[in-house]
Design a protein around this motif. Sequence first.
Motif, PDB file in Angstrom:
ATOM      1  N   VAL A  88      -0.289 -39.509 -86.072  1.00 54.55           N
ATOM      2  CA  VAL A  88      -0.054 -38.169 -86.245  1.00 54.55           C
ATOM      3  C   VAL A  88       0.134 -37.253 -84.935  1.00 54.55           C
ATOM      4  CG1 VAL A  88      -1.281 -35.854 -87.147  1.00 54.55           C
ATOM      5  CG2 VAL A  88      -1.225 -38.226 -88.594  1.00 54.55           C
ATOM      6  N   THR A  89      -0.995 -37.607 -83.912  1.00 51.69           N
ATOM      7  CA  THR A  89      -0.698 -37.010 -82.739  1.00 51.69           C
ATOM      8  C   THR A  89       0.456 -37.153 -82.052  1.00 51.69           C
ATOM      9  OG1 THR A  89      -3.035 -36.933 -82.437  1.00 51.69           O
ATOM     10  CG2 THR A  89      -1.834 -36.709 -80.502  1.00 51.69           C
ATOM     11  N   GLU A  90       0.975 -38.370 -82.020  1.00 50.47           N
ATOM     12  CA  GLU A  90       2.245 -38.646 -81.311  1.00 50.47           C
ATOM     13  C   GLU A  90       3.579 -38.085 -81.976  1.00 50.47           C
ATOM     14  OE1 GLU A  90       1.885 -43.034 -81.227  1.00 50.47           O
ATOM     15  OE2 GLU A  90       0.473 -43.077 -79.387  1.00 50.47           O
ATOM     16  N   ALA A  91       3.304 -37.954 -83.438  1.00 48.31           N
ATOM     17  CA  ALA A  91       4.353 -37.456 -84.125  1.00 48.31           C
ATOM     18  C   ALA A  91       4.677 -35.874 -83.986  1.00 48.31           C
ATOM     19  CB  ALA A  91       4.306 -37.671 -85.483  1.00 48.31           C
ATOM     20  N   LEU A  92       3.736 -35.330 -83.572  1.00 43.68           N
ATOM     21  CA  LEU A  92       3.811 -33.671 -83.500  1.00 43.68           C
ATOM     22  C   LEU A  92       4.308 -33.175 -82.015  1.00 43.68           C
ATOM     23  CD1 LEU A  92       0.610 -32.940 -85.280  1.00 43.68           C
ATOM     24  CD2 LEU A  92       2.631 -33.252 -86.276  1.00 43.68           C
ATOM     25  N   HIS A  93       4.804 -31.975 -82.113  1.00 40.61           N
ATOM     26  CA  HIS A  93       5.017 -31.418 -80.920  1.00 40.61           C
ATOM     27  C   HIS A  93       4.902 -29.802 -81.477  1.00 40.61           C
ATOM     28  CE1 HIS A  93       9.055 -31.326 -82.871  1.00 40.61           C
ATOM     29  NE2 HIS A  93       9.287 -30.247 -82.121  1.00 40.61           N
ATOM     30  N   ALA A  94       5.079 -28.806 -80.394  1.00 42.13           N
ATOM     31  CA  ALA A  94       4.630 -27.421 -80.436  1.00 42.13           C
ATOM     32  C   ALA A  94       5.365 -26.701 -79.393  1.00 42.13           C
ATOM     33  CB  ALA A  94       3.025 -27.255 -80.239  1.00 42.13           C
ATOM     34  N   LYS A  95       5.363 -25.481 -80.070  1.00 45.43           N
ATOM     35  CA  LYS A  95       5.970 -24.353 -79.327  1.00 45.43           C
ATOM     36  C   LYS A  95       5.208 -23.046 -79.214  1.00 45.43           C
ATOM     37  CE  LYS A  95      10.500 -25.993 -80.451  1.00 45.43           C
ATOM     38  NZ  LYS A  95      11.985 -25.811 -81.087  1.00 45.43           N
ATOM     39  N   LEU A  96       5.296 -22.623 -77.911  1.00 43.69           N
ATOM     40  CA  LEU A  96       4.590 -21.108 -77.921  1.00 43.69           C
ATOM     41  C   LEU A  96       5.731 -20.161 -77.806  1.00 43.69           C
ATOM     42  CD1 LEU A  96       2.121 -21.335 -74.859  1.00 43.69           C
ATOM     43  CD2 LEU A  96       1.420 -21.318 -77.344  1.00 43.69           C
ATOM     44  N   TRP A  97       5.755 -19.571 -78.972  1.00 45.65           N
ATOM     45  CA  TRP A  97       6.764 -18.584 -79.580  1.00 45.65           C
ATOM     46  C   TRP A  97       6.609 -17.115 -79.513  1.00 45.65           C
ATOM     47  CZ3 TRP A  97      11.476 -21.084 -80.429  1.00 45.65           C
ATOM     48  CH2 TRP A  97      12.452 -20.310 -80.931  1.00 45.65           C
ATOM     49  N   ASP A  98       7.483 -16.498 -78.532  1.00 45.96           N
ATOM     50  CA  ASP A  98       7.408 -14.973 -78.714  1.00 45.96           C
ATOM     51  C   ASP A  98       7.894 -14.492 -80.155  1.00 45.96           C
ATOM     52  OD1 ASP A  98       8.347 -11.974 -78.327  1.00 45.96           O
ATOM     53  OD2 ASP A  98       7.576 -12.487 -76.138  1.00 45.96           O
ATOM     54  N   VAL A  99       7.415 -13.564 -80.680  1.00 43.03           N
ATOM     55  CA  VAL A  99       7.651 -13.065 -82.232  1.00 43.03           C
ATOM     56  C   VAL A  99       8.976 -12.416 -81.974  1.00 43.03           C
ATOM     57  CG1 VAL A  99       5.461 -12.981 -83.070  1.00 43.03           C
ATOM     58  CG2 VAL A  99       6.333 -11.102 -82.078  1.00 43.03           C
ATOM     59  N   ARG A 100       9.574 -12.097 -80.913  1.00 41.13           N
ATOM     60  CA  ARG A 100      10.762 -11.434 -80.738  1.00 41.13           C
ATOM     61  C   ARG A 100      11.910 -12.328 -80.892  1.00 41.13           C
ATOM     62  NH1 ARG A 100       7.816  -9.075 -76.399  1.00 41.13           N
ATOM     63  NH2 ARG A 100       7.553  -6.783 -76.775  1.00 41.13           N
ATOM     64  N   GLY A 101      11.603 -13.876 -80.974  1.00 39.05           N
ATOM     65  CA  GLY A 101      12.524 -14.629 -81.269  1.00 39.05           C
ATOM     66  C   GLY A 101      12.928 -15.795 -80.293  1.00 39.05           C
ATOM     67  N   GLU A 107      11.712 -18.850 -77.226  1.00 43.08           N
ATOM     68  CA  GLU A 107      10.597 -20.090 -76.748  1.00 43.08           C
ATOM     69  C   GLU A 107       9.966 -19.454 -75.577  1.00 43.08           C
ATOM     70  OE1 GLU A 107      10.265 -24.851 -76.548  1.00 43.08           O
ATOM     71  OE2 GLU A 107      11.985 -23.881 -77.288  1.00 43.08           O
ATOM     72  N   LEU A 108       8.888 -19.709 -75.204  1.00 43.30           N
ATOM     73  CA  LEU A 108       8.067 -19.632 -74.336  1.00 43.30           C
ATOM     74  C   LEU A 108       7.595 -20.699 -73.554  1.00 43.30           C
ATOM     75  CD1 LEU A 108       5.406 -16.840 -75.569  1.00 43.30           C
ATOM     76  CD2 LEU A 108       7.405 -16.285 -73.977  1.00 43.30           C
ATOM     77  N   ALA A 109       6.976 -21.744 -74.268  1.00 45.61           N
ATOM     78  CA  ALA A 109       6.776 -22.984 -73.621  1.00 45.61           C
ATOM     79  C   ALA A 109       6.690 -24.149 -74.808  1.00 45.61           C
ATOM     80  CB  ALA A 109       5.295 -22.933 -73.000  1.00 45.61           C
ATOM     81  N   SER A 110       6.544 -25.348 -74.372  1.00 47.06           N
ATOM     82  CA  SER A 110       6.562 -26.566 -75.476  1.00 47.06           C
ATOM     83  C   SER A 110       5.595 -27.540 -74.967  1.00 47.06           C
ATOM     84  CB  SER A 110       7.901 -26.736 -75.599  1.00 47.06           C
ATOM     85  OG  SER A 110       8.360 -27.522 -74.429  1.00 47.06           O
ATOM     86  N   PRO A 169       8.812 -32.261 -65.935  1.00 45.70           N
ATOM     87  CA  PRO A 169       9.322 -32.414 -64.988  1.00 45.70           C
ATOM     88  C   PRO A 169       8.770 -31.434 -63.873  1.00 45.70           C
ATOM     89  CG  PRO A 169      11.025 -32.014 -66.664  1.00 45.70           C
ATOM     90  CD  PRO A 169       9.632 -31.954 -67.454  1.00 45.70           C
ATOM     91  N   ALA A 170       9.057 -32.075 -62.508  1.00 46.22           N
ATOM     92  CA  ALA A 170       8.626 -31.206 -61.457  1.00 46.22           C
ATOM     93  C   ALA A 170       9.407 -29.592 -61.498  1.00 46.22           C
ATOM     94  CB  ALA A 170       9.003 -31.677 -60.136  1.00 46.22           C
ATOM     95  N   GLY A 171       8.324 -28.799 -61.316  1.00 43.70           N
ATOM     96  CA  GLY A 171       8.502 -27.306 -61.042  1.00 43.70           C
ATOM     97  C   GLY A 171       8.840 -26.628 -62.487  1.00 43.70           C
ATOM     98  N   GLN A 172       8.627 -27.673 -63.657  1.00 44.87           N
ATOM     99  CA  GLN A 172       8.817 -26.844 -64.956  1.00 44.87           C
ATOM    100  C   GLN A 172       7.403 -26.662 -65.685  1.00 44.87           C
ATOM    101  OE1 GLN A 172      11.855 -26.017 -66.458  1.00 44.87           O
ATOM    102  NE2 GLN A 172      12.433 -26.440 -64.271  1.00 44.87           N
ATOM    103  N   ALA A 173       6.213 -26.861 -64.990  1.00 45.58           N
ATOM    104  CA  ALA A 173       5.130 -26.706 -65.804  1.00 45.58           C
ATOM    105  C   ALA A 173       4.877 -25.252 -66.189  1.00 45.58           C
ATOM    106  CB  ALA A 173       3.917 -27.287 -64.846  1.00 45.58           C
ATOM    107  N   ALA A 174       4.126 -24.985 -67.052  1.00 47.83           N
ATOM    108  CA  ALA A 174       3.677 -23.670 -67.343  1.00 47.83           C
ATOM    109  C   ALA A 174       2.404 -22.959 -66.845  1.00 47.83           C
ATOM    110  CB  ALA A 174       3.502 -23.356 -68.953  1.00 47.83           C
TER     111      ALA A 174
END
Length: 446
Positions: A360-373, A375-378, A389-394
């Motif tokens: 189950v853990t391996e099958a899931l992914h998530a997004k931090l989502w601004d309600v304005r519509g 994606e903020l982070a995944s 990837p380098a330089g892409q961390a939140a």
Amino acid sequence: MAKADFPTWQRTYRHAGVIPSEPPQTNISELDREFKAQVEDIRSKVKMLFSFPSDGDSSSIYDHFASVAPLSDEGKKMLNGSLEGVHNSLHGLIGGNGHMGQPEYAAFDPFFYFHHANVDRLFALWEWCYPDYWMNEGYVKDGKHEEWTQTYNGRTLNGGGSGPLIPWRHDDEKGTYWTNNETRFLTSDVHPKYYTYKEFLGIKVDKAAASIQEREEARKRISDFYDDIDAAHTAKVSIEGVGAVSLPAHFRAIRAFHLFIIDVKLLHRAFGRSYELKVFYTKTVQKKGFPDEYEEVLIGNVNVFATEDDAPCEGCISRRDTASITHGVIYIPPRIVSEIIVRTVTDRSKNNIETTARLVTEALHAKLWDVRGYELASAKGGANASPIPAGQAADEKYHPVTVTLKSAAVVHDDDDKTKPAHLGDWTDHGGLFPVGWEAKCDEVRA
């Protein structure tokens, strides 16, 4: 950063888009799509509000039921969700980058009053089912009794059952305020409310239940109405080796079944506005003669219904100063757990709870989502997810506090099928996204 320009809008908007330079326009198709995607999650959240035990600590149960930021020791441990959490989800769902999605402007949308009338109805049903649970005058935190308090005009006031509901005054010459205790129950002869709600599944909230059994039977009917977990054992899920549950002799757990729940804690002020965590499952769609297709399915979300950083209200300032945390839960539908197992496990007789949790853990992914519509982070589930990837961390200041997978056995009373199911044998399977979060916009990049 996209921002709704509410002062210049001449009417109500819902899901109005994220580009301030364009004239706003309600996006009905997006609202409809979001509603259909979230309806199962919202129904499950309502259902679980009626799964609290009947013999718990009064203040702790009420604390958790009422708030996404419970203060009591026991309240912080519960995984039944809260009425405030359901309330917040509907604000984000209906509003998007519109009035309902923003606390300061939500009441400009007429839907606000339909929504809050339904929150009031759910509370009336809950009070009818659980008449012994209430805020009382205090709670237990770190082993000590603490009093509920509230702040008004810089003064700290009693915030418990006898605390004043400012600014609502009695209709008398003294001008005294209503108290929390005076707002309880629609059956009160001392402080009548002069309204009620239509009978629901045989429940008349303006008449007290005659017995505990009548309340438990009503809880079972409400759970069934909102797609009760009692039906979960019909899912084709085979999990061997579920732990023993300490129960009375006439209780039994559903064989080879656990309910999986995602326990979420988010920083209330992480983005200085409303946002949400969305959890997804990638479903494989097989078509004969064609390559497999993949469909992103929303499992559920936890909404942080937050004011802008410069909001002057005392509650807003307090949440900023105390680094308040929003607690929410997401229930994974058993059919999705079943799909993951059927898709992945060849010999299901060798499956067990630990294996299922890992899959189950391996099958899931998530997004931090601004309600304005946007994606903020995944993040991707499992310790073996690809490195960011380098330089892409939140930046860590935007990360969720915790996102943990837990499971529980579902337990029935064999002597009385009209009683609601219970959850027991809780198991903590660890964090869902240990690899970290990838920034999807410049705002959150480290």
